[in-house]
Design an enzyme around this catalytic site. Sequence first.
Site, PDB file in Angstrom:
ATOM      1  N   ALA A  66       0.819  -1.218   0.000  1.00 39.07           N
ATOM      2  CA  ALA A  66       0.000   0.000   0.000  1.00 39.07           C
ATOM      3  C   ALA A  66       0.850   1.265   0.000  1.00 39.07           C
ATOM      4  O   ALA A  66       0.429   2.291  -0.531  1.00 39.07           O
ATOM      5  CB  ALA A  66      -0.940  -0.006   1.198  1.00 39.07           C
ATOM      6  N   THR A  67       2.037   1.217   0.565  1.00 38.92           N
ATOM      7  CA  THR A  67       2.886   2.418   0.544  1.00 38.92           C
ATOM      8  C   THR A  67       3.177   2.798  -0.905  1.00 38.92           C
ATOM      9  O   THR A  67       3.052   3.961  -1.300  1.00 38.92           O
ATOM     10  CB  THR A  67       4.196   2.178   1.316  1.00 38.92           C
ATOM     11  N   GLN A 125      -6.760  -0.910   5.326  1.00 41.40           N
ATOM     12  CA  GLN A 125      -7.323  -1.517   6.530  1.00 41.40           C
ATOM     13  C   GLN A 125      -8.731  -2.051   6.310  1.00 41.40           C
ATOM     14  O   GLN A 125      -9.239  -2.818   7.125  1.00 41.40           O
ATOM     15  CB  GLN A 125      -7.355  -0.489   7.670  1.00 41.40           C
ATOM     16  N   CYS A 168       6.290   7.120  23.988  1.00 39.57           N
ATOM     17  CA  CYS A 168       7.425   6.293  24.344  1.00 39.57           C
ATOM     18  C   CYS A 168       7.648   5.171  23.345  1.00 39.57           C
ATOM     19  O   CYS A 168       8.715   4.585  23.289  1.00 39.57           O
ATOM     20  CB  CYS A 168       7.231   5.697  25.738  1.00 39.57           C
TER      21      CYS A 168
HETATM   22  C1  LIG Z   1      -3.921   2.844   6.170  1.00 47.04           C
HETATM   23  C2  LIG Z   1      -2.605   2.294   5.735  1.00 47.04           C
HETATM   24  N1  LIG Z   1      -2.035   2.707   4.603  1.00 47.04           N
HETATM   25  C3  LIG Z   1      -0.856   2.233   4.174  1.00 47.04           C
HETATM   26  C4  LIG Z   1      -0.158   1.287   4.892  1.00 47.04           C
HETATM   27  C5  LIG Z   1       1.157   0.781   4.368  1.00 47.04           C
HETATM   28  O1  LIG Z   1       0.972  -0.489   3.831  1.00 47.04           O
HETATM   29  P1  LIG Z   1       2.180  -1.422   3.369  1.00 47.04           P
HETATM   30  O2  LIG Z   1       2.744  -1.982   4.608  1.00 47.04           O
HETATM   31  O3  LIG Z   1       1.546  -2.461   2.504  1.00 47.04           O
HETATM   32  O4  LIG Z   1       3.150  -0.567   2.602  1.00 47.04           O
HETATM   33  C6  LIG Z   1      -0.714   0.818   6.082  1.00 47.04           C
HETATM   34  C7  LIG Z   1       0.001  -0.177   6.910  1.00 47.04           C
HETATM   35  O5  LIG Z   1       0.686   0.123   7.844  1.00 47.04           O
HETATM   36  C8  LIG Z   1      -1.961   1.333   6.511  1.00 47.04           C
HETATM   37  O6  LIG Z   1      -2.515   0.905   7.655  1.00 47.04           O
END
Ligand SMILES: Cc1ncc(COP(=O)(O)O)c(C=O)c1O
Lengths: 403, 126
Positions: A72-73, A180, A327
């Site tokens: 997703a990134t 999500q 923290c």
């Molecule tokens: C809402 C959302 N977007 C993007 C990501 C990034 O996803 P990925 O780990 O597949 O790059 C996450 C995961 O941490 C996420 O929860």
Amino acid sequence: MKPIYLDYSATTPVDPRVLSKMLPYFGELFGNAASKNHSFGWAAEQAVDEAREAVAALIGAQAKEIVFTSGATESDNLALLGVAEMYAEKGKHIITCVTEHKAILDPAHYLATKGFEVTFLPVDKTGSLDLQALEAAITPQTILISLMAANNEIGTIHPLKEIGAMAKKHDVLFHTDATQATGKIPLDVEAMGIDLMSLSAHKMYGPKGVGALYVRRRKPRVRLAPILHGGGHERGMRSGTLNVPGIVGFGEACRIAQLEMAEEAERLISLRDRLQKGLESQLDFVFLNGHPQNRLPGNLNLSFAYVEGESLMMGMENIAVSSGSACTSASLEPSYVLRALGVSEDLAHCSIRFSLGRFTTEEEIDLAIQKTVETVRRLREMSPLYDMAKEGIDISSIKWTSH
Amino acid sequence: MYSDKVIDHYNNPKNVGNLDKEDLSVGTGIVGAPECGDVMKLQLKVEGGKIVDAKFKTFGCGSAIASSSLATEWVKGKTLDEAMSITNADIAEELSLPPVKIHCSVLAEDAIKAAVADYKKRQQPN
Ligand SMILES: Cc1ncc(COP(=O)(O)O)c(C=O)c1O
């Protein structure tokens, strides 16, 4: 005690059914899906096609509209940067929201340094958007609205259908980060007017390092400038040899999710409510973060006032959860999502995110309740703030020596 | 992530509790802030120039709890001057705190100093 995993929003285990479907593609079926001239390549291509169908089916899309990525990134970056570059002549304004994942916020900030204007919409105390504020933010320069389907920390679900309709009305593209939400709640790109959607396999019982971007092909046909240039894979939008075993796993994860989502959601809501009731009935000063109803089935984000989140997690040994406490982060700032909701910093430090999933059992929930209650009580015995609260002293009225 | 000593203090904190803050032989120091995620309250009871008892209550992470627990152990039996000479570096070293947790030991040193200052203030007739 066997560790209990209640951090499914961070990542999920690969479903054994998914794993067994993937394994042959590490072995005899190792072909490159782009090899068009022999059976090794054909087998890989066929497997990718089937996976593409399954991913598309889960979100009401056509197979051709699915671009496989590394997660997703990458999908988020491709959506924002790709649209920005391709549509810059039309306008240079993008709308998103303060509670988005960093994979949206950081590319948005990057675009702001490249001459784009970015509006970061605020949210209310439940994490919900004001649709009127969204509409008011749209200008003739707006090319993209990017709003997540459901939030990773608090689980709040955005009204995708209403946002999609608004985007259509103003002729603006609508991207949603559904990382999500996919496989957790019903999503339909047609019914919801979604033009681009980010997905990730590892949040839905598939493998890590694989995801997809849905890119609408009709009404309108969305065009994207690639960020990876090379062999022209994925219709030129994402070059690079396809991760065939990962994609096969992602497809199987989507197929299973589509079959089991409704039943699973019901089961998770009942476990989640059991957890919430169990904690709230035994502890005072517990506050829910997020929306009381309109949230993901498996999400429960609570602040246990007067107990710091990291020390609470330390006491809940063998129970894997997350905290918005400073923290736990390198920055020493508590969660920006909770801050955006207006949760006071002291309560943000006390937050714990429980996220339940496919393999969570009632027995695990009961153990988690017991361990959490025990630890909160023990730490409150040690907390000067809990003493003050019981004496009726308002801690926000005290002048603290911050450091 | 945590040293054995931090875990031990966290699981079996020494000297949790309150001393009577009205008692003239007791000095109370409260440092930190809830919005920063840590607040330490440290109290000393002084008799014949020596610290005869110490108690703490801490809101904070495991390292903050361990730092305050250790501080109460260390000050007991010391004179006020000796207690004032305890530094955050001593605490951080004893607990093997990683760099991101050094502020917990700083807070513990500050708590000792604040408690001693409070005690001294209370000895002056007003
Ligand atoms: C809402 C959302 N977007 C993007 C990501 C990034 O996803 P990925 O780990 O597949 O790059 C996450 C995961 O941490 C996420 O929860």
